[in-house]
Design a protein around this motif. Sequence first.
Motif: not given
Length: 461
Positions: A321-337
Amino acid sequence: MKRLIEKGLMFGNLIRVDSTAWVGLYNRALKKITGRETALSEFHIDISGHSPEIGDELGDMDYLAPKGAERQFILLTTEQKTAPMLNADLSVLRDVMRQFITGNESQLFSLTARDAVLGQIDDQVWQLTGPADLPNIRRLTVSADTTGNHVAEADRLASMIEKFRTEADAWWDDVLIARMIEQARKSGDVLRNPIRLNRTDFEVPDFWTAGFGGVYVIRSSKEAAMIFADPAQAVEVKGFLSLTTGDRHKLAAWLARNALAEPIISARGADAGPILRQKIDFVLADAAVRLGIGAGDGGRAGLRRAAGRMGADLPPEVRGLAALQRYAEQGGDWPVIDSADPAYFYAIRATPGPARDLINRLLSELAPHDIRQLFITHKPLFYRLYQTWPDDKRAYVAEMLAREYAIDKQGTREALFGPEPGMREPGAPPAPARAGSGPWGSPRVSLSEAGLPRPAGPWGE
């Protein structure tokens, strides 16, 4: 449960019955249905007329829905349409009652002005001997009348009027005319004030039942399925894919194939960052109580300090969830879930469609630490689990729900699940899904193998 009641999170929005006239009408109906009466001079009722106070008085919380019988109801006012339904063992019962009241509101308003309306909701299935019988529930029929049989009396007069109008010799039938006059004294002028109840049949494509350990029956999707909360109750049923809530990979694939769920992070109109951050808080609060780690007042700062002391015991859901949150707010590499990740079912929500609310209820079982979604979509399970939690967790949950949900229920629902479904007719097929659509795709094919560029959004299209 007292804490929930005090904060309006249990038995909320019930209709108060405190007048002598209403209590008398209710007792007449209750006597006719159950053979019993209440001695209470004040109580509250839900949309079906069920009262928790009367249930406690009678020692029978299912007094309007005895075991093996149809759900019965008592209407004192059309305002009951705004109330919840307590002890509903079928997820569609409240919606059916609400549609019945709104579809016949003028007639019911006239009837309840002089008497109580009582009736029952019939699933047209004589007996459910096992889960395999559940797909036989396809339609619910509501039958109703007053304690004085006003609807039946009106139907009798309407039948006489029709005979008088259509039969050639009826004009000279003194007996028929006399009977019509006598009947009109009982039922009133049914031509100017008709009281026929028109909307009484309702299609039931999808539903959840508390029976057999909890079963979801979903027919409106391209691939019909029955999903069992209790694996011991699971059976194969012709025409249905049989799954259990423990079949995480199969459930994820079924949701994807039928485009029934979507990632929150790419859902239209969803503010993914705050939603994911709140889900992390719920997971951390549960872990802090379970591990005996103090989290202060349960605020975000206290929960983050508690997370720092968890070490290897940090819940695995938090990482995804933290990886998804970082992507939503900061961008970068999209997490594989994928469905093997504990965060998977926390990170998706139901897509718009006839089964939306039912799918969100299912997801709350698959992501049980998200206590806000659990409370909103699956109150029977929430109340059952609440009684097993330590007092610290009960206090945190009650305070959080009162602060962040109860003050703006509609706004919270729309923020989490999107706007309410449109006015498409029940049972109409959903819009066709594109091949491979759904959360994270259906077949897992690497981008390099497919020769495609890296997508800009999470999990591709």
